[in-house]
Design an enzyme around this catalytic site. Structure first.
Site, PDB file in Angstrom:
ATOM      1  N   GLU A 437       8.553  -1.026   5.188  1.00  0.00           N
ATOM      2  CA  GLU A 437       7.552  -0.161   5.814  1.00  0.00           C
ATOM      3  C   GLU A 437       8.056   0.315   7.179  1.00  0.00           C
ATOM      4  O   GLU A 437       8.208  -0.472   8.113  1.00  0.00           O
ATOM      5  CB  GLU A 437       6.242  -0.943   5.968  1.00  0.00           C
ATOM      6  CG  GLU A 437       5.174  -0.245   6.768  1.00  0.00           C
ATOM      7  CD  GLU A 437       3.992  -1.161   7.060  1.00  0.00           C
ATOM      8  OE1 GLU A 437       3.092  -0.714   7.784  1.00  0.00           O
ATOM      9  OE2 GLU A 437       3.981  -2.314   6.584  1.00  0.00           O
ATOM     10  N   ASP A 510       4.352  -5.172   6.609  1.00  0.00           N
ATOM     11  CA  ASP A 510       3.717  -5.964   7.662  1.00  0.00           C
ATOM     12  C   ASP A 510       2.605  -6.833   7.085  1.00  0.00           C
ATOM     13  O   ASP A 510       1.958  -6.473   6.093  1.00  0.00           O
ATOM     14  CB  ASP A 510       3.127  -5.050   8.732  1.00  0.00           C
ATOM     15  CG  ASP A 510       4.197  -4.294   9.511  1.00  0.00           C
ATOM     16  OD1 ASP A 510       5.366  -4.712   9.430  1.00  0.00           O
ATOM     17  OD2 ASP A 510       3.855  -3.299  10.175  1.00  0.00           O
ATOM     18  N   ASP A 512      -0.446  -7.228   7.581  1.00  0.00           N
ATOM     19  CA  ASP A 512      -1.745  -6.757   8.054  1.00  0.00           C
ATOM     20  C   ASP A 512      -2.370  -5.893   6.969  1.00  0.00           C
ATOM     21  O   ASP A 512      -1.842  -5.768   5.858  1.00  0.00           O
ATOM     22  CB  ASP A 512      -1.602  -5.993   9.370  1.00  0.00           C
ATOM     23  CG  ASP A 512      -0.665  -4.790   9.267  1.00  0.00           C
ATOM     24  OD1 ASP A 512      -0.318  -4.400   8.131  1.00  0.00           O
ATOM     25  OD2 ASP A 512      -0.278  -4.235  10.317  1.00  0.00           O
ATOM     26  N   ASP A 514      -2.756  -2.589   6.740  1.00  0.00           N
ATOM     27  CA  ASP A 514      -1.935  -1.445   6.339  1.00  0.00           C
ATOM     28  C   ASP A 514      -0.785  -1.881   5.433  1.00  0.00           C
ATOM     29  O   ASP A 514      -0.457  -1.203   4.449  1.00  0.00           O
ATOM     30  CB  ASP A 514      -1.379  -0.738   7.577  1.00  0.00           C
ATOM     31  CG  ASP A 514      -2.348   0.299   8.121  1.00  0.00           C
ATOM     32  OD1 ASP A 514      -3.294   0.649   7.387  1.00  0.00           O
ATOM     33  OD2 ASP A 514      -2.180   0.746   9.271  1.00  0.00           O
TER      34      ASP A 514
END
Length: 647
Positions: A437, A510, A512, A514
């Site tokens: 990402e 990541d 998280d 997203d």
């Protein structure tokens, strides 16, 4: 090793080293050979084996009701009102037939055309005895030939109470109650209500003459399933969250013949929705065949032939126009195929693919005749369906240039994408690619990787949600095109897994919200356009750490909150401690990313498995499809389980 040493070792290997496992012992020694695994999936397989015996009684014409109960102690009882199990002494074993059925592998009434079952799902005669072998307690009540009898087994299939007559009865049927052995199922012996409910509902759809009642005494929940419409109601259920092209659902039931002139019962139903995905479930004798087989081939042949014939007859296509393809027809298609055949031949013990060649023409003929009649008798509905198919065809032709470019790239006629940092190894079995990402994390990954076998492909932002996008838009997406080119396999009808350039495709995002969304979008793409990558175990998800903890020379990474709790107990509270919370891969330098997430010796990877294709279809449609309400309900129902949400 020299020749004298070989001879010495050979002489040491004697007849005493050959162990013969008798009775049900092989099942307990190698349970995975019989039920797949000893985790939750294998545990529930015990229920399927016993319920399938009841369904086989439905086939035999002696059963119309099956009752399933989960008790508070996680024992399960299955009752059917079929013919009951014969109770006399078996001529070969010298013990009662009931005891023979439940203590001898490959003993049952499902072998050969002279057996008590013309059609059955349990082919190997091992189902009931395997469940007995893997239970601490196993009880049988059978009503047969005017007598009600009882036998009890335990401790892995040992006879605790020989068959005895309890009394006379005019009823027929069988009750089996068992408790799974926790020494075998060490992960869990807790049955999941929804898993069993979904399977029982599916069986009721597939067998419209049966009523299946389900009760969970642990929670007090009850359900009853009966569907006079059979597969037609199944398709309506599957399309319940979709906007359909036309309200009418195609349905046909007919009979073909096998090579021995036995009946092959064919039942098919389908309906198009306005989406772009495909739901196609095929069954033989109630057994789901996720890899398809000859029944699916016959179905696709029929659809291709009849829709093209109709389009030409109605001047929707010209004689020199390119034909409608199977991909055009399958866009937005929801279909269920069910065949019932004596002596089905499946590929492998998992029964994932049907192999009987005579099923193909039988399904082709039944569906062709029924579909041609349906289109002629329902011109308004036919036009709506054809408009959907022809629109998909037009989009496919418009995307041809893009596909040709992808095909040439896969064959090596053009260079690999510029953003790909490829590895030097040309051995796909040793090579892996990280889909990363963002450019920042991509830079750290490129600097920290092992260039010999690790390739890095950074993605810019989120890829398109393929669950609700037309195929032409999917192919036009730059990030998706880059992945297809890098993998070398192409997609759709041109997909060739043998050309895969990396045998580990690792999603690294990541930790998280997203990052999770990007991973889900990627998995949705793989599932819809490159499913063999998941089915054959090539897709992985990297697990980057959440925390870095330092105290003097002490250094440790925590990948879960629970690990962080343990670390807090290890460190000295009187000395300054450094705790870094990683909110993104870009916060790690190259050496940290290698050490925590990319080094094969220390990293944690999760391999993506496809265990239940129906459950996977429903999950992707609910999470990534057009309908908001099912997704909202899911979020509300599961919000209570979320911890430490990072937004």
């Amino acid at each position: 090793m020299d020749e004298k040493e070989k001879i010495k070792q050979s002489e040491a290997y004697t007849e005493q080293d050959i162990e013969v496992l008798e009775g049900l012992t092989p099942v307990r020694v190698r349970p995975g050979m019989y039920i797949g695994d000893t985790a939750s999936k294998g545990l529930h397989h015990l229920v399927w084996e016993i319920v399938d015996n009841g369904i086989d009684e439905v086939y035999a014409g002696g059963c119309d009701t099956i009752n399933v109960i989960i008790f508070d102690d996680n024992s399960v009882q299955v009752e059917d009102n079929g013919r009951g199990i014969p109770t006399g002494i078996h001529p070969k074993t010298g013990i009662s037939t009931v005891e023979t059925v439940f203590t001898v592998l490959h003993a049952g009434g499902k072998f050969g055309h002279s057996s008590g079952y013309k059609v059955s799902g349990g082919l190997h005669g091992v189902g009931a005895s395997v469940v007995n072998a893997l239970s601490t307690s196993f009880e049988v009540w059978t009503c047969h030939a005017g007598k009600r009898c009882y036998a009890k087994f335990g401790n892995g299939g040992q006879i605790l109470e020989h068959l005895k007559v309890l009394g006379e009865t005019e009823q027929t049927g069988t009750i089996i109650k068992f408790h799974p052995d926790p020494s075998i199922f060490t992960e869990t012996i807790v049955f999941d209500y929804n898993t069993i409910k979904d399977r029982l509902r599916q069986l009721a759809f597939l067998n419209k003459s049966v009523t299946i009642n389900f009760e969970d005494k642990r929670s007090g929940m009850k359900e009853s399933f009966h569907y006079d419409g059979g597969l037609k109601e199944y398709v309506k259920f599957l399309n319940s969250d979709s906007e359909v092209v036309c309200p009418d659902i195609f349905y046909i039931e007919g009979v073909g013949k096998d090579v021995k002139d036995n009946d092959i019962v064919v039942e098919v139903s389908f309906q198009h929705n306005k989406g772009y995905g495909t739901i196609l479930y095929s069954f033989c004798n109630n057994i789901l065949t996720p890899e398809g087989g000859t029944h699916e081939e016959g179905f696709k042949l029929a659809l291709n032939k009849i829709f093209n014939k109709y389009a030409l007859a109605k001047k929707m296509l010209k004689d020199n126009d390119e034909n409608i393809s199977n991909d055009d027809i399958r866009e937005g298609l929801t279909a269920v195929i069910s065949v019932k055949r004596s002596d089905p031949q499946f590929e492998g013990q998992t029964k994932a693919k049907l192999g009987n060649s005579d099923v193909r023409p039988a399904v082709n003929q039944v569906v062709s005749d029924g579909l041609e009649r349906f289109l002629l008798e329902n011109p308004d509905e036919a036009k709506m369906i054809m408009d959907k198919i022809l629109l998909a065809r037009m989009a496919r032709l418009e995307a041809r240039k893009s596909r040709e470019m992808v095909r040439k790239t896969a064959l090596g006629f053009t260079s690999l994408p510029g953003k790909l940092a490829d590895c030097s190894s040309k051995d796909a079995t040793k090579s892996e690619i990280f889909i990363v990402e963002g450019d920042s994390a991509g830079g750290s990954a490129k600097n920290g990787r092992s260039r010999e076998f690790q390739a890095i492909l950074p993605l810019r932002g989120k890829i398109i949600n393929v669950q609700k996008a037309a195929r032409v838009k999917v192919l036009d997406n730059q990030e998706i095109g880059t992945m297809i080119t890098a993998f070398g396999t192409n997609i759709g009808e041109d997909f060739d897994v043998t050309k895969l350039r990396y045998h580990k495709i690792i999603i690294m995002t990541d930790a998280d919200v997203d990052g999770a969304h990007i991973a889900t979008l990627l998995l949705t793409f793989f599932y819809n356009y490159m499913r063999p990558l998941i089915e054959q175990g090539f897709v992985y998800i990297a697990q980057p750490p959440l925390y870095k903890v330092t105290q003097g020379k002490y250094l440790k990474y925590a990948y879960k909150e629970e690990e962080m709790d343990s670390i807090r107990k290890e460190i000295d509270p009187n000395i300054k401690v450094g705790i870094q919370r990683y909110k993104g891969l870009g916060e790690m330098d190259a050496s940290q990313l290698w050490e925590t997430t990319m080094d094969p010796n220390t990293r944690v990877l999760k391999q993506v498995h496809l265990e239940d294709i129906i459950e996977a279809d429903q999950a992707f449609d609910m999470l990534m499809g057009d309908k908001v309400e099912p997704r909202k309900e899911y979020i509300l129902a599961n919000a209570k389980f979320v911890r430490n949400l990072d937004v």
